[in-house]
Design a protein around this motif. Structure first.
Motif, PDB file in Angstrom:
ATOM      1  N   UNK A  30       0.824  -1.208   0.000  1.00  0.00           N
ATOM      2  CA  UNK A  30       0.000   0.000   0.000  1.00  0.00           C
ATOM      3  C   UNK A  30       0.860   1.261   0.000  1.00  0.00           C
ATOM      4  N   UNK A  31       1.977   1.230   0.721  1.00  0.00           N
ATOM      5  CA  UNK A  31       2.872   2.387   0.741  1.00  0.00           C
ATOM      6  C   UNK A  31       3.525   2.591  -0.619  1.00  0.00           C
ATOM      7  N   UNK A  32       3.853   1.519  -1.314  1.00  0.00           N
ATOM      8  CA  UNK A  32       4.468   1.627  -2.638  1.00  0.00           C
ATOM      9  C   UNK A  32       3.481   2.170  -3.669  1.00  0.00           C
ATOM     10  N   UNK A  33       2.226   1.796  -3.531  1.00  0.00           N
ATOM     11  CA  UNK A  33       1.199   2.349  -4.419  1.00  0.00           C
ATOM     12  C   UNK A  33       1.020   3.840  -4.139  1.00  0.00           C
ATOM     13  N   UNK A  34       1.064   4.206  -2.876  1.00  0.00           N
ATOM     14  CA  UNK A  34       0.904   5.612  -2.480  1.00  0.00           C
ATOM     15  C   UNK A  34       2.003   6.491  -3.083  1.00  0.00           C
ATOM     16  N   UNK A 194      15.495  -7.399  -0.132  1.00  0.00           N
ATOM     17  CA  UNK A 194      14.407  -6.648  -0.764  1.00  0.00           C
ATOM     18  C   UNK A 194      14.240  -5.345   0.026  1.00  0.00           C
ATOM     19  N   UNK A 195      15.273  -4.499  -0.055  1.00  0.00           N
ATOM     20  CA  UNK A 195      15.365  -3.345   0.841  1.00  0.00           C
ATOM     21  C   UNK A 195      14.226  -2.346   0.654  1.00  0.00           C
ATOM     22  N   UNK A 196      13.836  -2.074  -0.589  1.00  0.00           N
ATOM     23  CA  UNK A 196      12.779  -1.094  -0.813  1.00  0.00           C
ATOM     24  C   UNK A 196      11.437  -1.601  -0.283  1.00  0.00           C
TER      25      UNK A 196
END
Length: 214
Positions: A30-34, A194-196
């Motif tokens: 959800x944060x990556x979509x944001x 998978x740091x990001x």
């Protein structure tokens, strides 16, 4: 060789209907979509591949199998390491609460002595107690993990049911590869690069508007 009863048990444990609350977690997606890092099916596929290969996919498989092969007195140590390996508060919450829910239901229905374990450790321990095949357990666990993330993405992005199923189907070979890697490995092979994705799970903790718990 696995039996029909074993397949049915695993299908029940790892189905969306098993009450572990998996639908409430997005694993930081959800944060990556944001932030616009994941915007469509292609970028979602890239993220899923990285999470499975370099993030929780492989590490969860290793924890599951370690718990499967551990003696009763050693399961707690595997669980403690799984908790320590969580890269953020929300990721710890995700594995802790799903695992606790899995233990409650499985103990009640299958009369197992199992409680308070993180999710992959709980599945591995329960599968061992039931004599379920470790390879099949791991493959279905990883498929369920990927399927839940695709379902979360469908609530966040314009991705339809057919495209979602195409994504899951496309990950089948990778799921098998990770399973084989984990079967031939041990907790000494634990890594997380998978740091990001990990950073996204941290950013989600303070995200103003959200529909998922992680």
């Amino acid at each position: 060789m696995h039996t029909d009863a074993q397949v049915i048990t695993l299908s029940q444990w790892l189905s969306p209907g098993y009450p572990v609350g998996a639908f409430a977690y997005s694993h930081g997606l959800e944060a990556l979509v944001e932030t616009g890092a994941v915007t469509d099916a292609d970028s979602l596929q890239d993220w899923l591949i990285d999470v499975l290969r370099y993030g929780a996919g492989l590490s969860d498989a290793l924890f599951l199998l370690a718990a499967y092969h551990a003696d009763a007195q050693d399961v707690g140590g595997v669980d403690a390491l799984c908790r320590a390996f969580a890269p953020s508060k929300e990721r710890l919450q995700e594995t802790d609460l799903q695992g606790a829910a899995f233990c409650v239901v499985t103990a009640a229905v299958w009369a197992q002595q199992i409680a308070g374990l993180t999710y992959p450790v709980a599945v591995g321990r329960a599968a061992s107690l039931e004599g379920l095949p470790p390879a099949l357990t791991t493959r279905l666990y990883l498929q369920a993990f990927a399927s839940n993330l695709v379902a979360a993405a469908q609530r966040l992005l314009p991705i339809g049911q057919t495209e979602g199923q195409r994504l899951i189907h496309g990950l089948a070979r990778l799921v098998s590869e990770i399973t084989d890697q984990a079967l031939n490995g041990s907790l000494d092979d634990l890594s997380g690069t998978a740091f990001l994705a990990d950073i996204a799970s941290m950013k989600h903790e303070t995200q103003y508007s959200r529909i998922f718990r992680t």
